[in-house]
Design an enzyme around this catalytic site. Structure first.
Site, short mmCIF file in Angstrom:
data_model
loop_
_atom_site.label_atom_id
_atom_site.label_comp_id
_atom_site.label_asym_id
_atom_site.label_seq_id
_atom_site.Cartn_x
_atom_site.Cartn_y
_atom_site.Cartn_z
N LYS A 18 35.91 45.52 36.85
CA LYS A 18 34.56 45.71 36.29
C LYS A 18 33.49 45.61 37.38
O LYS A 18 32.60 46.44 37.46
CB LYS A 18 34.27 44.67 35.20
CG LYS A 18 35.25 44.66 34.05
CD LYS A 18 34.85 43.65 32.98
CE LYS A 18 34.79 42.21 33.46
NZ LYS A 18 36.11 41.58 33.71
N ARG A 92 31.42 37.17 26.53
CA ARG A 92 32.82 36.72 26.64
C ARG A 92 33.23 35.85 25.47
O ARG A 92 34.31 35.26 25.50
CB ARG A 92 33.00 35.89 27.90
CG ARG A 92 32.95 36.70 29.16
CD ARG A 92 33.60 35.92 30.27
NE ARG A 92 33.23 36.45 31.54
CZ ARG A 92 34.09 36.69 32.53
NH1 ARG A 92 35.36 36.42 32.37
NH2 ARG A 92 33.68 37.17 33.65
N ARG A 128 43.24 39.69 46.12
CA ARG A 128 41.87 40.12 46.39
C ARG A 128 41.05 39.16 47.27
O ARG A 128 41.24 37.95 47.25
CB ARG A 128 41.13 40.47 45.10
CG ARG A 128 40.47 39.34 44.37
CD ARG A 128 39.64 39.91 43.22
NE ARG A 128 39.27 38.87 42.29
CZ ARG A 128 38.61 39.09 41.17
NH1 ARG A 128 38.27 40.31 40.82
NH2 ARG A 128 38.30 38.10 40.37
N ARG A 161 37.50 34.12 46.48
CA ARG A 161 36.70 33.32 45.56
C ARG A 161 37.42 32.01 45.26
O ARG A 161 38.65 31.99 45.18
CB ARG A 161 36.51 34.11 44.26
CG ARG A 161 35.21 34.84 44.20
CD ARG A 161 35.13 35.81 43.07
NE ARG A 161 35.58 35.29 41.78
CZ ARG A 161 35.55 36.01 40.67
NH1 ARG A 161 35.08 37.24 40.69
NH2 ARG A 161 35.97 35.51 39.54
N ARG A 172 42.05 31.40 33.35
CA ARG A 172 41.07 32.44 33.03
C ARG A 172 41.67 33.48 32.07
O ARG A 172 40.99 33.96 31.17
CB ARG A 172 40.54 33.11 34.31
CG ARG A 172 39.48 32.26 35.00
CD ARG A 172 39.36 32.56 36.49
NE ARG A 172 38.99 33.91 36.78
CZ ARG A 172 39.21 34.50 37.96
NH1 ARG A 172 39.78 33.83 38.93
NH2 ARG A 172 38.85 35.73 38.15
#
Ligand code: ADP
Length: 215
Positions: A18, A92, A128, A161, A172
């Site tokens: 996203k 969310r 990532r 991150r 998550r």
């Protein structure tokens, strides 16, 4: 690029792309990219609010609904969002969806649902990293930098991150399934939801997204 919809909500599991696509789209359209995750990450860590947000994020939990709602809606009230926006990571939860609905009133909007398998999303999180300067995202397997661990543009070491570790990522996904995924039925019913295959390459997903949004 001419758009049929200018109030765009990007919806999907963690690491579905996203944020990456929102940045591409923002450049292309001039619409502001509003990421609730970025707003939270940019809070000053010398304040209670900033420290509180980081503690929820590092545990893979949602920050309290009032916090997410207030910060996001305050941002959406700014003048640059009057022409439209690309919303990434909000709503969310049911409570957030209700608040957004009230905020949007009768205005037209579209929800783009980024679909990909859980395994693919987990692999993406593991691989990532991004540039701390220009923010360009990379992925070990799919989109590696020319020199391992170094940004192609800025030549500085890439960073991960804090919440992109195995334990936090697992939490998550659990939170996504429990609190966020149930919103899908609601958006489907309202006729606002469009599905996008998020397993393809960044360029292919961008193209599909552009086609969906074009008039
Ligand atoms: P991702 O989609 O990859 O999980 P984000 O940057 O969107 O990344 O979100 C990172 C974290 O920020 C979430 O795990 C959560 O702790 C917090 N967060 C982001 N958006 C919201 C929101 N709408 N409500 C509550 N917490 C949020």
């Amino acid at each position: 690029m001419s758009l049929k919809h200018t109030k765009i909500i990007l919806f999907g599991p963690p690491a579905s792309g996203k944020g990456t696509q929102a940045k591409v789209l923002a450049k292309l359209t001039g619409l502001p990219h509003i990421s609730t995750g970025d707003i939270l990450r940019n809070l000053d860590l010398n304040t209670d609010l900033g420290r509180q947000a980081k503690s929820f994020m590092d545990q893979g939990k949602l920050v309290p609904a009032e916090m997410a709602i207030q910060l996001t809606l305050d941002r959406l009230k700014k003048p640059d969002c009057q022409k439209g926006f690309i919303l990434d990571g909000f709503p969310r939860s049911l409570e957030q969806a209700e608040a957004l609905k009230k905020f949007l009133g009768g205005s037209d909007y579209i929800v783009i649902y980024f679909t990909l398998t859980l395994k693919e999303a987990v692999d993406r999180i593991a691989g990532r990293a991004s540039c701390p300067q220009c923010k360009k995202p990379y992925n070990d397997k799919k989109d590696p930098p020319k020199k391992s661990g170094i940004c192609d543009n800025c030549r500085v070491p890439l960073v991960k991150r804090d919440d992109d570790n195995e334990a936090t990522a697992a939490k998550r996904f659990q939170v996504y399934n429990a609190e966020t995924a149930p919103l899908l039925a609601r958006y489907k019913k309202s006729g606002k939801l469009v599905e996008l295959d998020a397993t393809k390459s960044i360029e292919a997903v961008s193209k599909e997204l552009k086609d969906l949004l074009a008039a």
